[in-house]
Design an enzyme around this catalytic site. Sequence first.
Site, PDB file in Angstrom:
ATOM      1  N   TRP A  27       0.868  -1.241   0.041  1.00 25.84           N
ATOM      2  CA  TRP A  27      -0.051  -0.128  -0.034  1.00 25.84           C
ATOM      3  C   TRP A  27       0.765   1.327   0.097  1.00 25.84           C
ATOM      4  O   TRP A  27       0.526   2.237  -0.757  1.00 25.84           O
ATOM      5  CB  TRP A  27      -1.124  -0.127   1.200  1.00 25.84           C
ATOM      6  CG  TRP A  27      -2.166  -1.173   0.849  1.00 25.84           C
ATOM      7  CD1 TRP A  27      -2.304  -2.151   1.628  1.00 25.84           C
ATOM      8  CD2 TRP A  27      -2.882  -1.145  -0.297  1.00 25.84           C
ATOM      9  NE1 TRP A  27      -3.344  -2.799   1.196  1.00 25.84           N
ATOM     10  CE2 TRP A  27      -3.728  -2.331   0.063  1.00 25.84           C
ATOM     11  CE3 TRP A  27      -3.032  -0.266  -1.367  1.00 25.84           C
ATOM     12  CZ2 TRP A  27      -4.707  -2.781  -1.087  1.00 25.84           C
ATOM     13  CZ3 TRP A  27      -4.196  -0.783  -2.258  1.00 25.84           C
ATOM     14  CH2 TRP A  27      -5.057  -1.876  -2.086  1.00 25.84           C
TER      15      TRP A  27
ATOM     16  N   ASP B 268      -1.658   6.340   6.481  1.00 28.76           N
ATOM     17  CA  ASP B 268      -2.741   5.863   5.852  1.00 28.76           C
ATOM     18  C   ASP B 268      -2.902   4.275   6.938  1.00 28.76           C
ATOM     19  O   ASP B 268      -2.403   3.631   7.150  1.00 28.76           O
ATOM     20  CB  ASP B 268      -2.182   4.894   4.654  1.00 28.76           C
ATOM     21  CG  ASP B 268      -3.316   3.794   4.213  1.00 28.76           C
ATOM     22  OD1 ASP B 268      -4.085   3.704   4.567  1.00 28.76           O
ATOM     23  OD2 ASP B 268      -2.992   3.410   3.218  1.00 28.76           O
TER      24      ASP B 268
ATOM     25  N   LYS C  71     -12.607  -1.845   6.747  1.00 30.48           N
ATOM     26  CA  LYS C  71     -12.168  -2.801   7.593  1.00 30.48           C
ATOM     27  C   LYS C  71     -12.709  -2.898   9.203  1.00 30.48           C
ATOM     28  O   LYS C  71     -13.350  -3.742   9.647  1.00 30.48           O
ATOM     29  CB  LYS C  71     -10.655  -2.516   7.800  1.00 30.48           C
ATOM     30  CG  LYS C  71      -9.986  -2.126   6.398  1.00 30.48           C
ATOM     31  CD  LYS C  71      -9.452  -2.849   5.658  1.00 30.48           C
ATOM     32  CE  LYS C  71      -8.733  -2.692   4.542  1.00 30.48           C
ATOM     33  NZ  LYS C  71      -8.627  -3.718   3.379  1.00 30.48           N
TER      34      LYS C  71
HETATM   35  C1  LIG Z   1      -3.588   0.220   4.131  1.00 31.05           C
HETATM   36  C2  LIG Z   1      -4.554   0.169   3.028  1.00 31.05           C
HETATM   37  N1  LIG Z   1      -4.364   1.312   2.233  1.00 31.05           N
HETATM   38  C3  LIG Z   1      -5.302   1.620   1.129  1.00 31.05           C
HETATM   39  C4  LIG Z   1      -5.989   0.569   0.746  1.00 31.05           C
HETATM   40  C5  LIG Z   1      -6.928   0.786  -0.450  1.00 31.05           C
HETATM   41  O1  LIG Z   1      -8.134   0.758  -0.009  1.00 31.05           O
HETATM   42  P1  LIG Z   1      -9.247   1.007  -1.346  1.00 31.05           P
HETATM   43  O2  LIG Z   1      -9.416  -0.259  -2.077  1.00 31.05           O
HETATM   44  O3  LIG Z   1     -10.585   1.591  -0.589  1.00 31.05           O
HETATM   45  O4  LIG Z   1      -8.728   2.108  -2.131  1.00 31.05           O
HETATM   46  C6  LIG Z   1      -6.083  -0.598   1.548  1.00 31.05           C
HETATM   47  C7  LIG Z   1      -7.055  -1.645   1.179  1.00 31.05           C
HETATM   48  O5  LIG Z   1      -7.117  -2.818   1.536  1.00 31.05           O
HETATM   49  C8  LIG Z   1      -5.320  -0.709   2.627  1.00 31.05           C
HETATM   50  O6  LIG Z   1      -5.311  -1.767   3.325  1.00 31.05           O
END
Ligand SMILES: Cc1ncc(COP(=O)(O)O)c(C=O)c1O
Length: 368
Positions: free
Chosen positions: A108, A178, A202
């Site tokens: 991520w 994040d 989550k």
């Molecule tokens: C730490 C983290 N950041 C970003 C995301 C991306 O999420 P989205 O699919 O809502 O863009 C996720 C998705 O699992 C994540 O776990």
Amino acid sequence: MKIFMMKNRVYNFGAGPAMLPESILLEAQDELLDWNNSGMSVMEIGHRTSEFTALLEHAEKSLRQLLSIPKHYQVLFLGGAARTQFAMIPMNLLHPNEQAAYLVTGIWSQMAYAEVLRLKKAYCVASGESSNFSAIPDFESWDIKKESTYLYYTPNETVNGIRVPFIPEMGEVPLIADMTSCLLSEPIDIERYGLIFAGAQKNIANAGLTLVIIRDDLLARTPKPIVATMMDYQIQTENHSMYATPPVFNCYLAAKMFDWIQKQGGVQVLYERNCAKAQLLYQFLDVSYFYTTPVVPEARSIINVCFSIKNKALEQKFITLAREKGLAALQGHRTIGGLRASLYNAMPIAGVEALVDFMAEFAQDNPL
Ligand SMILES: Cc1ncc(COP(=O)(O)O)c(C=O)c1O
């Protein structure tokens, strides 16, 4: 009101969209056709009605209480994926002649770093890629440039099952985190951060809502060049997250989730529960001849536990048999494979006990 209760609910170990507390789903079911004596569903009522604005105010107040969010931080309930923030952060906070620091510790943060490079200037302070994201690079080894506009990192990497076990000490440089997979699973000191964001799918609600907690001085930074209205934190704040129609059902579930956390005793109580769940699983993995876990002990996520079977050929059978026993979504992320158990707030300890029992039984029945 007729309540339909499912007999075959499973323990859902998926990384997201993830398990929600059953009591919240039942309440939502009960209120689906008539919310708050309005004769309408919350999905049908106008977002600018006094009922809905009261709901959003209540949600914000509860979140502020749960995380002790000071007044000089604003809370936004934004529609869209967490990934939208990968762009909104540099678009709003980073000027063309500036550069931001990114810590890359998993998939991520790697993706957020790739996104900033499409838009603005940034550099990588350190990357865990050479260890296959199984360890966090030593803070002493980070290449920090003093003139960095902010440091971006991902305290819990959902895919790789790794967490940064300390808050980087960056002096005046604002921290941006994040927290999609860890917000509300452990106490945090909000004042250590300039901006925190978390996708809802989550620990908060259903997918499609992203929470942003932003400090006033960062909010005051005028985006350069100008950004689209919907992407502008200032405009979203001035409009109390209602510049456009917010994701109303997600906000409604989030409000219920914050109340639920309050009823459990707050974030500290959930954190202790989360640690106990993770410890149960890691202790089992650590003495196992059959399973392994890739992440170094000091950086193991307490939320997303990645593991694998020493004989990889058995993993598909493991996933299928587990599903038959009501232990769902144990496959690792599609990009790295293996196995993963996500233990968000809604996962009870009984779910982890059932998983460990199943894992022991599976190991016994299947020679390596
Ligand atoms: C730490 C983290 N950041 C970003 C995301 C991306 O999420 P989205 O699919 O809502 O863009 C996720 C998705 O699992 C994540 O776990």
